[in-house]
Enzyme design. Sequence first.
Site, short mmCIF file in Angstrom:
data_model
loop_
_atom_site.label_atom_id
_atom_site.label_comp_id
_atom_site.label_asym_id
_atom_site.label_seq_id
_atom_site.Cartn_x
_atom_site.Cartn_y
_atom_site.Cartn_z
N PHE A 10 1.37 -3.91 -5.15
CA PHE A 10 2.44 -4.13 -4.19
C PHE A 10 2.31 -3.13 -3.04
O PHE A 10 1.67 -2.09 -3.16
CB PHE A 10 3.81 -4.01 -4.86
CG PHE A 10 4.12 -2.64 -5.39
CD1 PHE A 10 4.79 -1.71 -4.62
CD2 PHE A 10 3.73 -2.27 -6.68
CE1 PHE A 10 5.08 -0.44 -5.11
CE2 PHE A 10 4.02 -1.01 -7.19
CZ PHE A 10 4.69 -0.09 -6.39
N CYS A 11 2.95 -3.49 -1.93
CA CYS A 11 2.99 -2.60 -0.76
C CYS A 11 4.26 -2.94 0.02
O CYS A 11 5.10 -3.72 -0.45
CB CYS A 11 1.74 -2.76 0.10
SG CYS A 11 1.45 -4.44 0.69
N THR A 12 4.44 -2.39 1.20
CA THR A 12 5.70 -2.52 1.92
C THR A 12 6.02 -3.97 2.26
O THR A 12 7.08 -4.48 1.94
CB THR A 12 5.68 -1.67 3.20
OG1 THR A 12 5.33 -0.33 2.87
CG2 THR A 12 7.04 -1.70 3.88
N GLY A 60 3.33 -6.58 2.24
CA GLY A 60 2.36 -7.50 1.66
C GLY A 60 0.97 -7.44 2.25
O GLY A 60 0.00 -7.90 1.63
N ILE A 119 7.63 -5.09 -0.92
CA ILE A 119 8.85 -4.42 -1.34
C ILE A 119 10.04 -4.89 -0.52
O ILE A 119 11.15 -5.07 -1.05
CB ILE A 119 8.69 -2.89 -1.20
CG1 ILE A 119 7.52 -2.38 -2.03
CG2 ILE A 119 9.98 -2.17 -1.61
CD1 ILE A 119 7.02 -1.01 -1.61
#
Length: 296
Positions: free
Chosen positions: A174-176, A178, A203
């Site tokens: 996951f990241c901020t 995508g 997120i």
Amino acid sequence: MHTIAALYHFTRFEDPAALKPALLELCVAQGVKGTLLLAHEGVNGTIAGPRGGIDAVIAHLRALPGCGDLEWKEAHSETPPFPRMKVRIKREIVTMGQPDVDPQARVGHYVEPQDWNDLIRDPEVAVIDTRNDYEVAIGTFDGAIDPKTASFGEFPAWWEANKDRFHNKKIAMFCTGGIRCEKSTNYLLGQGVEEVFHLKGGILKYLEDVPAQESTWQGDCFVFDARVSVGHGLRKGPHMLCHGCRQPILPEDRDRPEYEEGVSCHHCFDRTTEDDKARFRERQKQLRLAARRRLP
């Protein structure tokens, strides 16, 4: 109220520099500010402005080659999140430094926010946070692995050094918003990992869609605008930015002896020279003078 739009889209731009003038002109004309990155691989950025201005810029972007299905995430702010508009031409819209990585070819399995908790609770799943160390420090998912990378370009080396830890594991990333996962999941697939998943919309989409009482997220999410951090429901978090090192700090961190407004905080006090601090003090002085001149 200012509308904030965070977006990215992978497509093939033959001449990204040729797209810059019209895009920048439109943003300025519509009162939209922020940063948009253009590269041969697509577009990425966050912008903010009036509702009509954001709609006009999104419509322009979706009319670019291959961008008809461009998606974006919105939030709102009572204060302007950005001071100016920048459109920059880059080698990559998110820098990983791996020329063979191609998110348009294949990526991991997308996982909707409402299904994410069940996935990461599976003991056969290793959950990896692909963001930078200072982002992870203020919030992440329960049980997520922090690679402690200072930049996304360090991720391939981290994986190479740690891949044996994940033998026969499913990988969830996951990241901020995508975009990093588009590249990191393609990279892992290219490294022979068979089951790779990533959080669709990142997120930000999770915090928007999943109620706080059902959430496995702990802390706040760093964002690259004047809000600095957001929590559940994308409400503005408590953090502010140290303008010496661009890292998030809490209001109480201003009481620490290392803190000097616009100059340093406990993260960077020992990492900058006295010449650096003198330069930052002069910058801060000029900002204060400019602010006074704008007063009626």
